[in-house]
Scaffold this motif. Structure first.
Motif, mmCIF file in Angstrom:
data_model
loop_
_atom_site.group_PDB
_atom_site.id
_atom_site.type_symbol
_atom_site.label_atom_id
_atom_site.label_comp_id
_atom_site.label_asym_id
_atom_site.label_seq_id
_atom_site.Cartn_x
_atom_site.Cartn_y
_atom_site.Cartn_z
ATOM 1 N N ARG A 117 0.840 -1.193 0.000
ATOM 2 C CA ARG A 117 0.000 0.000 0.000
ATOM 3 C C ARG A 117 0.881 1.251 0.000
ATOM 4 N NH1 ARG A 117 -3.906 2.109 4.926
ATOM 5 N NH2 ARG A 117 -4.405 4.120 3.970
ATOM 6 N N ASP A 118 0.552 2.185 -0.867
ATOM 7 C CA ASP A 118 1.239 3.471 -0.901
ATOM 8 C C ASP A 118 0.540 4.397 0.091
ATOM 9 O OD1 ASP A 118 2.442 5.883 -1.401
ATOM 10 O OD2 ASP A 118 2.004 5.918 -3.541
ATOM 11 N N ARG A 119 1.208 4.649 1.226
ATOM 12 C CA ARG A 119 0.634 5.490 2.268
ATOM 13 C C ARG A 119 0.925 6.980 2.030
ATOM 14 N NH1 ARG A 119 -0.964 3.004 6.825
ATOM 15 N NH2 ARG A 119 -0.388 4.830 8.089
ATOM 16 N N GLY A 120 1.690 7.252 0.990
ATOM 17 C CA GLY A 120 1.869 8.638 0.598
ATOM 18 C C GLY A 120 3.211 9.255 0.916
ATOM 19 N N LYS A 121 3.450 10.379 0.244
ATOM 20 C CA LYS A 121 4.643 11.199 0.463
ATOM 21 C C LYS A 121 4.264 12.288 1.454
ATOM 22 C CE LYS A 121 4.551 11.148 -3.981
ATOM 23 N NZ LYS A 121 4.719 11.413 -5.432
ATOM 24 N N LYS A 122 4.860 12.223 2.633
ATOM 25 C CA LYS A 122 4.404 13.061 3.743
ATOM 26 C C LYS A 122 5.492 14.031 4.222
ATOM 27 C CE LYS A 122 1.252 9.401 5.238
ATOM 28 N NZ LYS A 122 0.773 8.555 6.355
ATOM 29 N N ARG A 123 5.089 14.895 5.149
ATOM 30 C CA ARG A 123 6.014 15.842 5.765
ATOM 31 C C ARG A 123 5.878 15.748 7.286
ATOM 32 N NH1 ARG A 123 6.277 21.326 2.120
ATOM 33 N NH2 ARG A 123 6.104 20.337 0.072
ATOM 34 N N ALA A 124 7.008 15.875 7.980
ATOM 35 C CA ALA A 124 6.980 15.814 9.439
ATOM 36 C C ALA A 124 8.192 16.552 10.004
ATOM 37 C CB ALA A 124 6.977 14.365 9.919
ATOM 38 N N ASN A 125 8.027 17.068 11.193
ATOM 39 C CA ASN A 125 9.100 17.833 11.840
ATOM 40 C C ASN A 125 10.021 16.916 12.650
ATOM 41 O OD1 ASN A 125 10.540 20.142 12.620
ATOM 42 N ND2 ASN A 125 9.259 20.459 14.430
ATOM 43 N N TYR A 126 10.455 15.830 12.029
ATOM 44 C CA TYR A 126 11.364 14.906 12.704
ATOM 45 C C TYR A 126 12.738 15.558 12.858
ATOM 46 C CZ TYR A 126 7.897 11.263 11.664
ATOM 47 O OH TYR A 126 6.746 10.514 11.585
ATOM 48 N N ALA A 127 13.414 15.241 13.964
ATOM 49 C CA ALA A 127 14.701 15.881 14.264
ATOM 50 C C ALA A 127 15.736 15.665 13.172
ATOM 51 C CB ALA A 127 15.233 15.370 15.600
ATOM 52 N N VAL A 128 15.816 14.441 12.636
ATOM 53 C CA VAL A 128 16.852 14.167 11.628
ATOM 54 C C VAL A 128 16.562 14.888 10.313
ATOM 55 C CG1 VAL A 128 17.613 11.961 12.588
ATOM 56 C CG2 VAL A 128 15.709 12.008 10.943
ATOM 57 N N LEU A 129 15.305 15.280 10.108
ATOM 58 C CA LEU A 129 14.955 16.061 8.926
ATOM 59 C C LEU A 129 15.107 17.559 9.205
ATOM 60 C CD1 LEU A 129 11.710 14.169 7.783
ATOM 61 C CD2 LEU A 129 14.070 13.791 7.009
ATOM 62 N N ARG A 130 14.835 17.937 10.432
ATOM 63 C CA ARG A 130 14.909 19.354 10.823
ATOM 64 C C ARG A 130 16.345 19.840 10.990
ATOM 65 N NH1 ARG A 130 12.303 18.752 15.102
ATOM 66 N NH2 ARG A 130 14.017 18.680 16.598
ATOM 67 N N GLU A 131 17.206 18.997 11.564
ATOM 68 C CA GLU A 131 18.544 19.441 11.935
ATOM 69 C C GLU A 131 19.609 19.198 10.877
ATOM 70 O OE1 GLU A 131 19.652 18.076 15.831
ATOM 71 O OE2 GLU A 131 17.653 18.454 16.649
ATOM 72 N N THR A 132 19.301 18.424 9.855
ATOM 73 C CA THR A 132 20.266 18.213 8.772
ATOM 74 C C THR A 132 20.239 19.413 7.831
ATOM 75 O OG1 THR A 132 18.511 16.853 7.783
ATOM 76 C CG2 THR A 132 20.392 15.693 8.739
ATOM 77 N N LYS A 133 21.426 19.771 7.326
ATOM 78 C CA LYS A 133 21.565 20.967 6.494
ATOM 79 C C LYS A 133 21.508 20.661 4.995
ATOM 80 C CE LYS A 133 24.374 23.306 9.980
ATOM 81 N NZ LYS A 133 25.702 23.904 10.285
ATOM 82 N N MET A 134 21.288 19.413 4.656
ATOM 83 C CA MET A 134 21.224 18.982 3.258
ATOM 84 C C MET A 134 19.871 18.335 2.994
ATOM 85 S SD MET A 134 22.388 16.586 5.393
ATOM 86 C CE MET A 134 24.006 17.310 5.622
ATOM 87 N N PRO A 135 19.528 18.077 1.741
ATOM 88 C CA PRO A 135 18.291 17.343 1.466
ATOM 89 C C PRO A 135 18.256 16.040 2.267
ATOM 90 C CG PRO A 135 19.171 18.210 -0.571
ATOM 91 C CD PRO A 135 20.211 18.469 0.486
ATOM 92 N N ALA A 136 17.123 15.780 2.912
ATOM 93 C CA ALA A 136 17.014 14.616 3.793
ATOM 94 C C ALA A 136 15.668 13.933 3.602
ATOM 95 C CB ALA A 136 17.193 15.029 5.248
ATOM 96 N N LEU A 137 15.699 12.611 3.681
ATOM 97 C CA LEU A 137 14.488 11.803 3.495
ATOM 98 C C LEU A 137 14.451 10.712 4.553
ATOM 99 C CD1 LEU A 137 12.047 11.107 1.547
ATOM 100 C CD2 LEU A 137 13.611 9.475 0.473
ATOM 101 N N LEU A 138 13.264 10.468 5.099
ATOM 102 C CA LEU A 138 13.063 9.369 6.051
ATOM 103 C C LEU A 138 12.020 8.428 5.465
ATOM 104 C CD1 LEU A 138 12.789 9.564 9.890
ATOM 105 C CD2 LEU A 138 11.041 8.321 8.611
ATOM 106 N N THR A 139 12.343 7.143 5.446
ATOM 107 C CA THR A 139 11.417 6.148 4.900
ATOM 108 C C THR A 139 10.910 5.219 5.998
ATOM 109 O OG1 THR A 139 13.172 4.559 4.310
ATOM 110 C CG2 THR A 139 12.539 6.207 2.641
ATOM 111 N N GLU A 140 9.624 4.868 5.899
ATOM 112 C CA GLU A 140 8.987 3.906 6.810
ATOM 113 C C GLU A 140 8.560 2.708 5.970
ATOM 114 O OE1 GLU A 140 8.723 3.893 10.015
ATOM 115 O OE2 GLU A 140 8.718 5.960 10.764
#
Length: 224
Positions: A117-140
């Motif tokens: 199931r494709d649950r979608g491309k989402k956005r979240a204020n996760y620390a590893v996404l917020r604090e990294t200074k380069m393009p960052a992606l988190l996958t579940e």
């Protein structure tokens, strides 16, 4: 290009646990597969936040990527909470380039794992996404507490499929080129192998040097 791979959780933090599986074990397995596959591309330097079962604060993970001057940060996780399928996240303030990378990588992962199931491309204020200074992606990557998902996650072949999808997505998003493969020895149509002798040397050292050069290029070389 520097890519930092982040295996979620670790050490005293196992992440989600269900169906005889631990998230921290699955994420490190996937990340190591991703790293090995990425080494087959030109001009790619792979760095890891962890390569063993250790605990790292979220800020430490981001700091590793920032200190390295990474071009891309990828954090790999396994979901929980009774759902099923795959989803990916970027920061709410992600720039257009990061969103474009998410679009490509998300699609390739779904294509590689198939029938999820494709649950979608989402956005979240996760620390590893917020604090990294380069393009960052988190996958579940699927749900550890869903029996059907867990049965897949317990398969090494399926973990390789997940990793392959990540790599295909990264390669496509960043235009990576595979390294040239050495030409393998080829068998003629009759199934026989024919030896070709190249030159004769009175000095054995010169013969050995040529043999070594041929071996480096993938050709069998025997001094007779």
């Amino acid at each position: 290009m520097k890519i930092v791979l982040d295996a979620g959780h670790g050490g005293h933090d196992p992440g989600a646990v269900a169906n005889g599986l631990r998230e921290k074990d699955l994420t490190i397995a996937i990340v190591k597969h991703v790293g090995k596959m990425l080494e087959e591309y030109e001009d790619v330097e792979v760095l890891y936040t962890r390569t063993d079962d250790r605990f790292l604060e979220l800020s430490e993970r981001a700091a590793i990527a920032n200190k390295a001057g990474a071009d891309f940060f990828l954090s790999v996780h396994i979901n929980a909470g009774g759902g099923t399928g795959f989803e990916s996240y970027v920061h709410p303030n992600a720039n257009s380039a990061t969103i474009a990378y998410q679009n490509v990588i998300h699609t390739e992962i779904l294509r590689a794992i198939g029938n999820a199931r494709d649950r979608g491309k989402k956005r979240a204020n996760y620390a590893v996404l917020r604090e990294t200074k380069m393009p960052a992606l988190l996958t579940e990557n699927l749900f550890i507490d869903n029996k059907n998902d867990a049965s897949k996650l317990g398969s090494e072949q399926f973990l390789l499929q997940i990793a392959y999808g990540h790599v295909q997505g990264i390669a496509k998003a960043f235009g990576l080129k595979p390294k040239a493969k050495p030409h393998p020895s080829q068998k003629p149509s009759d199934g026989k192998l024919y030896r070709v002798q190249v030159g004769a040397f009175s000095n054995r050292k010169n013969a050995e040097q040529l043999a070594e050069e041929l071996k480096k290029k993938g050709y069998p070389a025997v001094i007779v």
